[in-house]
Design a protein around this motif. Structure first.
Motif, short mmCIF file in Angstrom:
data_model
loop_
_atom_site.label_atom_id
_atom_site.label_comp_id
_atom_site.label_asym_id
_atom_site.label_seq_id
_atom_site.Cartn_x
_atom_site.Cartn_y
_atom_site.Cartn_z
N ASP A 1 -19.84 43.13 50.57
CA ASP A 1 -20.64 44.35 50.58
C ASP A 1 -21.81 44.10 51.50
O ASP A 1 -22.88 43.65 51.08
CB ASP A 1 -21.11 44.68 49.17
N LEU A 2 -21.63 44.36 52.79
CA LEU A 2 -22.64 44.01 53.77
C LEU A 2 -23.81 44.99 53.77
O LEU A 2 -24.88 44.64 54.27
CB LEU A 2 -22.01 43.95 55.17
N ASP A 3 -23.62 46.19 53.25
CA ASP A 3 -24.73 47.13 53.21
C ASP A 3 -25.79 46.62 52.25
O ASP A 3 -25.55 46.45 51.05
CB ASP A 3 -24.24 48.51 52.75
N GLY A 4 -26.96 46.37 52.80
CA GLY A 4 -28.05 45.88 51.97
C GLY A 4 -28.00 44.41 51.66
O GLY A 4 -28.84 43.91 50.91
N ALA A 5 -27.03 43.68 52.18
CA ALA A 5 -26.94 42.25 51.91
C ALA A 5 -28.09 41.53 52.60
O ALA A 5 -28.46 41.84 53.72
CB ALA A 5 -25.61 41.71 52.41
N ASP A 6 -28.65 40.56 51.92
CA ASP A 6 -29.61 39.67 52.55
C ASP A 6 -29.43 38.28 51.95
O ASP A 6 -28.72 38.12 50.95
CB ASP A 6 -31.05 40.16 52.44
N VAL A 7 -30.04 37.30 52.57
CA VAL A 7 -29.85 35.92 52.15
C VAL A 7 -31.19 35.21 52.18
O VAL A 7 -32.17 35.67 52.78
CB VAL A 7 -28.85 35.16 53.06
N ALA A 8 -31.22 34.07 51.51
CA ALA A 8 -32.34 33.14 51.61
C ALA A 8 -31.79 31.81 52.11
O ALA A 8 -30.58 31.59 52.13
CB ALA A 8 -33.02 32.97 50.25
N LEU A 9 -32.68 30.95 52.54
CA LEU A 9 -32.30 29.64 53.06
C LEU A 9 -32.79 28.55 52.11
O LEU A 9 -33.97 28.50 51.77
CB LEU A 9 -32.89 29.41 54.45
N GLU A 10 -31.87 27.70 51.70
CA GLU A 10 -32.21 26.54 50.88
C GLU A 10 -32.28 25.31 51.79
O GLU A 10 -31.26 24.89 52.34
CB GLU A 10 -31.14 26.32 49.81
N PRO A 11 -33.46 24.73 51.99
CA PRO A 11 -33.56 23.55 52.87
C PRO A 11 -32.69 22.40 52.35
O PRO A 11 -32.73 22.06 51.17
CB PRO A 11 -35.05 23.20 52.82
N ILE A 12 -31.91 21.82 53.25
CA ILE A 12 -31.02 20.73 52.89
C ILE A 12 -31.44 19.42 53.55
O ILE A 12 -31.47 18.37 52.91
CB ILE A 12 -29.56 21.06 53.27
N ALA A 13 -31.74 19.45 54.84
CA ALA A 13 -32.11 18.23 55.56
C ALA A 13 -32.93 18.62 56.78
O ALA A 13 -32.77 19.72 57.34
CB ALA A 13 -30.86 17.45 55.97
N SER A 14 -33.78 17.71 57.24
CA SER A 14 -34.64 17.97 58.39
C SER A 14 -34.82 16.69 59.19
O SER A 14 -34.25 15.64 58.86
CB SER A 14 -36.00 18.52 57.92
N GLY A 15 -35.60 16.78 60.27
CA GLY A 15 -35.88 15.62 61.09
C GLY A 15 -34.91 15.42 62.24
O GLY A 15 -34.96 14.40 62.93
N PHE A 16 -34.03 16.39 62.51
CA PHE A 16 -33.07 16.28 63.60
C PHE A 16 -33.74 16.67 64.92
O PHE A 16 -34.73 17.39 64.95
CB PHE A 16 -31.87 17.20 63.36
N ALA A 17 -33.13 16.22 66.02
CA ALA A 17 -33.60 16.65 67.34
C ALA A 17 -33.10 18.06 67.64
O ALA A 17 -33.89 18.98 67.84
CB ALA A 17 -33.12 15.67 68.42
N ALA A 18 -31.80 18.25 67.67
CA ALA A 18 -31.20 19.56 67.94
C ALA A 18 -29.83 19.57 67.28
O ALA A 18 -28.82 19.26 67.91
CB ALA A 18 -31.09 19.81 69.43
N PRO A 19 -29.75 19.93 66.00
CA PRO A 19 -28.46 19.91 65.29
C PRO A 19 -27.55 21.03 65.79
O PRO A 19 -27.91 22.20 65.70
CB PRO A 19 -28.85 20.12 63.83
#
Length: 474
Positions: free
Chosen positions: A71-89
């Protein structure tokens, strides 16, 4: 070339500096990757094929995704941080029959991420054999379907010019098989076997993703060789005289501008033939150019820079980065000609009119979806291909193909292949404290079907600002 019966897959057998990290075309006038400044020469949004064709006019029927329709109408998401510190993943690998997750960093390292984020030591470090700059680097990886037992990874990277690469070329694109201990936390003493080397005249338009299809074969996309317009050093002369070039419409001179399909478990070229007897891989006998004029590794052609591709069942989604006007999403077809540089998306390139078929009479394959560089919320500068969501983390997206533009502007994109009509692009807002004020470099999908987005906030493609986040319901 003989007329080809195209078949659906398996049905019959500054900102510009950062843009180069993602295999992207830069905005007009920004300099950098060789596309800049060419947008003014590209056709505008009103220049279409003479038959009035538009994206989605001729649409393949995708494999049924199963489960509830998104159901793409009105769909939205949030981001759960998993990992960081990369140069350019740039890529994400989740080997079959495991719960492991690897992130491919353009600087040459592959990291495993666990429940507590990125591990302290890279799983595999290839930084001593790659060259960086422009769009070069470690660009993609795929785990063999039997990685859990054979430990084989297939990686795409840019190497210094090797034997057979002409003088003056930028580098050699390498597809390598890396064999590791599949149970180890660090690869240790990996064994490398070169599978394929392709000379690259320019530093950009390298594509880079690799993916195994459900047929067990490896699909390997290559861009058109770089620079702009598919012309210049290393670009072949093709049949289309109205626009000079190019590798996208040439199937006999080199492997550029194409998606290849090879059997990495075999050797010796085409089975039962002397063709390619010295090749370190086999060529499936049902590849469309086997026994015909052309290089038999090629499965489809007419691409500019297919930066990312992914499979969902028998469907292979190919996101091809445009030059100055249109970004396109395609479904892969055997023997399909996707039109570059006659067309950009479903529109004539640099001309008010253009052919709708190749010289063999086969019509160009239209993108299933496209969006412009200017106009409305569904716009951008470089398409970043994603995956079909099959997990439970965001029920509203289950069954939808989720992707993005390089310049995220706080939103993702999605299409519902099962909608009536299908393939309309919807925006998916990203909400919460970790909103997507980032540049998107790639996506991943884990063994549960949940999706991950790979981003950075730095404009140089280096540093430690790269991060991986999981898409979740707000």
């Amino acid at each position: 070339m003989e007329r080809l019966r195209r078949r659906r897959l398996l049905r019959a057998g500054g900102l510009a500096a950062l843009a180069s990290v993602a295999g992207c075309s830069a905005p007009s006038g920004s300099g950098g990757d060789g596309d800049a400044g060419d947008a003014s020469e590209s056709d505008d949004a009103d220049a279409t094929s003479t038959d009035g064709s538009d994206a989605g006019t001729r649409v393949p029927t995708p494999t049924e995704t199963g489960g509830p329709r998104p159901d793409l109408d009105g769909a939205d998401v949030a981001l759960e941080p998993i990992a960081s510190g990369f140069a350019a993943p740039v890529d994400f690998v989740a080997p079959t029959d495991t719960d492991r997750r690897f992130v491919v960093d353009r600087d040459g390292r592959i990291w495993e991420i666990g429940d507590d984020g990125r591990r302290e030591t890279p799983f595999l470090d290839l930084s001593d054999r790659i060259v960086l700059g422009s769009e070069r680097g470690l660009l993609g990886a795929a785990a063999h379907p039997e990685f859990a037992s054979n430990g084989r990874l297939y990686v795409r990277y840019s190497a210094s010019a090797r034997a057979g690469t002409p003088d003056g070329y930028s580098h050699t694109a390498v597809l390598a098989e890396i064999t590791v201990d599949p149970d180890a936390r660090v690869a240790g003493d990996p064994q490398e076997r070169t599978v394929l080397e392709v000379p690259q005249p320019q530093g950009n338009h390298n594509a880079g993703a690799v993916a195994f299809g459900p047929d067990g074969y490896l699909y390997v996309p290559f861009g058109d060789g770089g620079a702009a317009n598919d012309v210049g050093r290393g670009h072949a002369d093709d049949w289309y005289d109205a626009v000079d070039g190019g590798n996208g419409q040439d199937t006999e001179t080199n492997l550029l501008g194409s998606v290849l399909r090879i059997d990495v478990d075999g050797r010796g070229g085409v089975p039962g033939s002397d063709a390619g007897a010295d090749k370190p891989y086999a060529i499936p006998a049902d590849n469309p150019l086997v026994g015909r004029s052309g290089l038999s590794e090629q499965y489809a052609w007419g691409f500019r820079n297919p930066w990312r591709l992914s499979f969902h069942g028998a469907d292979c989604y190919v996101a091809d980065v445009g030059q100055g006007a249109w970004e396109e999403l395609n479904l892969l077809e055997s023997g399909g000609n996707y039109g570059w540089n006659v067309r950009e998306g479903a529109h004539c390139f640099r001309r008010d009119s253009c052919p709708t078929t190749a010289p063999d009479g086969e019509p160009f394959v239209d993108p299933v979806a496209e969006y412009p560089h200017d106009g409305g919320d569904v716009s951008g500068i470089s398409i970043i291909g994603g995956h079909v969501a099959t997990g439970d983390a965001v029920p509203a997206l289950r069954g939808a193909y989720v992707f993005a533009d390089f310049v995220a502007r706080g939103r993702l994109f999605a299409v519902d292949p099962s909608a009536d009509p299908p393939w309309g692009i919807r925006t998916v807002p990203v909400v919460g404290e970790t909103d997507l004020a980032q540049y998107v470099l790639g996506f991943g999908r884990d063994s549960t079907g949940d999706l991950y987005v790979l981003t950075t906030s730095e404009t140089g493609g280096g540093g430690t600002a790269g991060r991986v986040s999981r898409l979740v319901a707000p």
